[in-house]
Write an enzyme that holds these catalytic residues in place. Structure first.
Site, PDB file in Angstrom:
ATOM      1  N   GLU A 212     -22.300 -25.986  19.253  1.00 20.34           N
ATOM      2  CA  GLU A 212     -23.342 -25.682  18.255  1.00 20.34           C
ATOM      3  C   GLU A 212     -23.046 -26.577  17.054  1.00 20.34           C
ATOM      4  O   GLU A 212     -22.173 -26.273  16.240  1.00 20.34           O
ATOM      5  CB  GLU A 212     -23.288 -24.191  17.872  1.00 20.34           C
ATOM      6  CG  GLU A 212     -23.613 -23.247  19.023  1.00 20.34           C
ATOM      7  CD  GLU A 212     -25.102 -23.206  19.376  1.00 20.34           C
ATOM      8  OE1 GLU A 212     -25.929 -23.648  18.562  1.00 20.34           O
ATOM      9  OE2 GLU A 212     -25.424 -22.739  20.487  1.00 20.34           O
ATOM     10  N   CYS A 246     -26.596 -25.102   8.811  1.00 19.66           N
ATOM     11  CA  CYS A 246     -26.850 -26.116   9.848  1.00 19.66           C
ATOM     12  C   CYS A 246     -28.341 -26.366  10.038  1.00 19.66           C
ATOM     13  O   CYS A 246     -28.755 -27.477  10.344  1.00 19.66           O
ATOM     14  CB  CYS A 246     -26.215 -25.690  11.162  1.00 19.66           C
ATOM     15  SG  CYS A 246     -26.783 -24.070  11.724  1.00 19.66           S
TER      16      CYS A 246
HETATM   17  P1  NAD Z   1     -15.580 -28.650  11.593  1.00 21.08           P
HETATM   18  O1  NAD Z   1     -16.002 -29.381  12.796  1.00 21.08           O
HETATM   19  O2  NAD Z   1     -14.777 -29.350  10.572  1.00 21.08           O
HETATM   20  O3  NAD Z   1     -14.727 -27.331  11.966  1.00 21.08           O
HETATM   21  C1  NAD Z   1     -15.177 -26.324  12.874  1.00 21.08           C
HETATM   22  C2  NAD Z   1     -13.984 -25.662  13.551  1.00 21.08           C
HETATM   23  O4  NAD Z   1     -13.284 -26.641  14.308  1.00 21.08           O
HETATM   24  C3  NAD Z   1     -12.958 -25.025  12.615  1.00 21.08           C
HETATM   25  O5  NAD Z   1     -12.544 -23.784  13.159  1.00 21.08           O
HETATM   26  C4  NAD Z   1     -11.812 -26.030  12.620  1.00 21.08           C
HETATM   27  O6  NAD Z   1     -10.553 -25.434  12.433  1.00 21.08           O
HETATM   28  C5  NAD Z   1     -11.904 -26.620  14.003  1.00 21.08           C
HETATM   29  N1  NAD Z   1     -11.400 -27.993  14.083  1.00 21.08           N
HETATM   30  C6  NAD Z   1     -11.387 -28.933  13.102  1.00 21.08           C
HETATM   31  N2  NAD Z   1     -10.851 -30.089  13.581  1.00 21.08           N
HETATM   32  C7  NAD Z   1     -10.538 -29.860  14.872  1.00 21.08           C
HETATM   33  C8  NAD Z   1      -9.944 -30.649  15.909  1.00 21.08           C
HETATM   34  N3  NAD Z   1      -9.578 -31.913  15.704  1.00 21.08           N
HETATM   35  N4  NAD Z   1      -9.776 -30.089  17.136  1.00 21.08           N
HETATM   36  C9  NAD Z   1     -10.163 -28.820  17.353  1.00 21.08           C
HETATM   37  N5  NAD Z   1     -10.722 -28.024  16.420  1.00 21.08           N
HETATM   38  C10 NAD Z   1     -10.901 -28.539  15.204  1.00 21.08           C
HETATM   39  O7  NAD Z   1     -16.946 -28.076  10.987  1.00 21.08           O
HETATM   40  P2  NAD Z   1     -17.182 -27.314   9.618  1.00 21.08           P
HETATM   41  O8  NAD Z   1     -16.989 -28.262   8.489  1.00 21.08           O
HETATM   42  O9  NAD Z   1     -16.428 -26.035   9.609  1.00 21.08           O
HETATM   43  O10 NAD Z   1     -18.726 -26.935   9.733  1.00 21.08           O
HETATM   44  C11 NAD Z   1     -19.771 -27.734   9.264  1.00 21.08           C
HETATM   45  C12 NAD Z   1     -20.563 -28.313  10.410  1.00 21.08           C
HETATM   46  O11 NAD Z   1     -20.901 -27.279  11.335  1.00 21.08           O
HETATM   47  C13 NAD Z   1     -21.893 -28.902   9.982  1.00 21.08           C
HETATM   48  O12 NAD Z   1     -22.116 -30.095  10.647  1.00 21.08           O
HETATM   49  C14 NAD Z   1     -22.918 -27.864  10.420  1.00 21.08           C
HETATM   50  O13 NAD Z   1     -24.201 -28.372  10.667  1.00 21.08           O
HETATM   51  C15 NAD Z   1     -22.277 -27.351  11.661  1.00 21.08           C
HETATM   52  N6  NAD Z   1     -22.767 -26.002  11.966  1.00 21.08           N
HETATM   53  C16 NAD Z   1     -23.517 -25.817  13.075  1.00 21.08           C
HETATM   54  C17 NAD Z   1     -24.029 -24.562  13.350  1.00 21.08           C
HETATM   55  C18 NAD Z   1     -24.875 -24.294  14.557  1.00 21.08           C
HETATM   56  O14 NAD Z   1     -25.088 -23.118  14.873  1.00 21.08           O
HETATM   57  N7  NAD Z   1     -25.370 -25.297  15.247  1.00 21.08           N
HETATM   58  C19 NAD Z   1     -23.746 -23.492  12.495  1.00 21.08           C
HETATM   59  C20 NAD Z   1     -22.971 -23.738  11.380  1.00 21.08           C
HETATM   60  C21 NAD Z   1     -22.474 -24.999  11.118  1.00 21.08           C
END
Ligand code: NAD
Length: 465
Positions: A212, A246
């Site tokens: 997502e 998002c």
């Molecule tokens: P992110 O990708 O930085 O982090 C998300 C999760 O991934 C966190 O739990 C983090 O600890 C983990 N993570 C980070 N680096 C990782 C790695 N190298 N390996 C494994 N896991 C890792 O995202 P964010 O900054 O928390 O969220 C913002 C983004 O999420 C935006 O792009 C937004 O559009 C998207 N988003 C999408 C939805 C949806 O339903 N489609 C909902 C909310 C947010």
């Protein structure tokens, strides 16, 4: 880290043993667990409001409307429908005397990652289908919302045994260590960049994934709409949670000649909603999650202005908050038009031909959401049939996500897979095709396939027409 890895292994092995018991639980037992979760969430509501205030300065109204109600509503929807979804489905069989059924079984061991912008909802909303489908799972909340992460762990520990649902808190190192384990399914909410890493890691164990992700959700406003009616729909979604959504409208296209009116109305909405006696009312405007993101947004603004953009409204910063902002004259070369904004800045662009807008949308990765405002069905059809996006709302924004009978998810760079309602149940399930052949019987088709083939080929050839 050695200790953390040992703990992950221990929990993973515990759940590996226990999954077979959970797999056999009935709909009633699963619903009972979900209702227990609901009761604990309701009991913890004041603490949830407090945690989200700490992490994001999120107004209580927004916590209840967009985090709590979604989760509670989904639990109730599952409670009403799960029994029926779990029933095997009989389908027509081409084998004489046989019965063909689709039997739904849990994927097994699941891993759920959540993002920080709706740190409560994005952790618990996928947990509902995971539990409903009979899986065991490990949850990894976002470390960027630590108060919510901590409270979520407490809620889960109170409701579930670790052998069924466990929370592992931590940063990127913990998140990466989890990816080494051979889960059956990984459900990830977050950035497209990390989504790619998740998919690569899942490939090692051929785990299925739900991603997502985000993207730039465009809004197209047809000239024959009542701007006074529609502007509040766009602006309320853009500035709620300080635009850290998002599905938030990323940028808006309005017809040449209507920009001034559109900007004026957004300005009025901002004034009404976020100012008191000319002062920013910070109680109704969330914070930007951290300094790094605030600086990122400042950088986007500066870059856009350097490339010709005009700040029509806002643009200032106060107490970790970026004022609701409106830009015009934004160049497509500006970074703000290259990456997901994920903050309270709204570029308002103009168009003369809808076809140009469609071309611009199609030149980018497919967005998570796409919004078109028009009273003319032909305009709506033109936009929808010539573009692609995870989902879309016509004459409003974001709302398709709140429809339990619609799948929610992205497409390609905005995501893979879908959830909420039955779509989430299917995402966390394996649909196993089972053919029940009669153990004894006189099936001429069966012996026809046995060797020797002599004299049978001609009969078979007659079937190729
Ligand atoms: P992110 O990708 O930085 O982090 C998300 C999760 O991934 C966190 O739990 C983090 O600890 C983990 N993570 C980070 N680096 C990782 C790695 N190298 N390996 C494994 N896991 C890792 O995202 P964010 O900054 O928390 O969220 C913002 C983004 O999420 C935006 O792009 C937004 O559009 C998207 N988003 C999408 C939805 C949806 O339903 N489609 C909902 C909310 C947010």
């Amino acid at each position: 880290m050695v200790e953390v890895k040992a703990k992950l292994q221990e929990v993973f092995q515990l759940q590996k043993q226990h999954q077979h018991i959970i797999k056999k639980t009935s709909a009633e037992e699963r619903i009972e667990k979900l209702q227990k979760l609901k009761a604990e969430i309701l009991a913890q509501t004041p603490a949830i409001l407090e945690a989200l205030q700490q992490d994001l300065g999120k107004p209580a109204f927004e916590v209840v409307s967009s985090e709590l109600l979604n989760v509670i509503g989904e639990i109730d929807y599952y409670s009403a429908n799960l029994k029926q979804w779990m029933e095997p489905v009989e389908v027509p069989s081409r084998n004489e005397g046989a019965v063909a059924k689709i039997i739904t079984e849990p994927k097994g061991q699941c891993l759920i990652y959540s993002a920080w912008n709706y740190p409560f909802m994005l952790l618990f909303l996928p947990l509902i289908p995971a539990v409903g489908a009979g899986n065991v799972c490990i949850l990894k909340p976002s470390e960027m919302a630590p108060a919510t992460s901590n409270l979520s762990a407490k809620i889960i520990n109170k409701v579930f045994e670790e052998s069924e649902v466990a929370v592992i808190e931590g940063g990127v190192d913990v998140a990466s260590a989890l990816l080494e384990l051979p889960f059956n399914h990984i459900f990830f909410t977050g950035s497209t960049h990390v989504g790619r890493e998740i998919m690569q890691a899942a490939g090692k164990h051929l785990a299925s994934v739900t991603l997502e992700l985000g993207g730039k959700c465009p809004v197209i406003v047809d000239e024959k709409v009542n701007l006074e009616e529609i502007v509040p729909r766009i602006a309320s979604a853009k500035y709620s949670n300080a635009g850290q959504i998002c599905l938030a409208p990323d940028h808006v296209y309005v017809k040449e000649g209507q920009q001034e009116e559109f900007v004026r109305l957004v300005g009025e909405y901002i004034q009404r909603g976020y100012f008191e006696n000319s002062e920013l009312n910070t109680t109704d405007l969330s914070k930007i999650i951290n300094d790094r993101n605030l600086q990122r947004l400042e950088g986007l603004l500066e870059d856009a202005i350097a490339k010709g953009a005009t700040v029509q409204v806002g643009g200032k910063i106060k107490d970790g908050r970026l004022y609701p902002t409106v830009l015009t004259d934004v160049s497509f070369d500006a970074k703000i038009m290259q990456e997901e904004i994920f903050g309270p800045i709204l570029p308002v662009l103009t168009y003369t031909n809808l076809e140009d807008v469609i071309d611009q949308i199609n030149a980018r990765p497919k967005p998570l959401g796409l919004y078109v405002f028009s009273e003319d069905q032909q305009v709506v059809d033109l936009v929808l049939s010539n573009t692609s996006s995870g989902g879309a709302t016509v004459n409003d924004v974001v709302r398709h996500m709140l429809e339990p009978n619609l799948p929610f998810g992205g497409v390609n760079e905005s995501g893979i897979g879908r959830y909420t309602g039955i779509f989430g149940f299917k995402e966390f399930s394996h649909e196993r095709g089972v053919l029940y052949q009669a153990p004894v019987g006189n099936n001429p088709l069966e012996t026809f396939g046995h060797t020797p083939y002599k004299g049978k080929l001609e009969m078979l050839m007659q079937r190729i027409k």
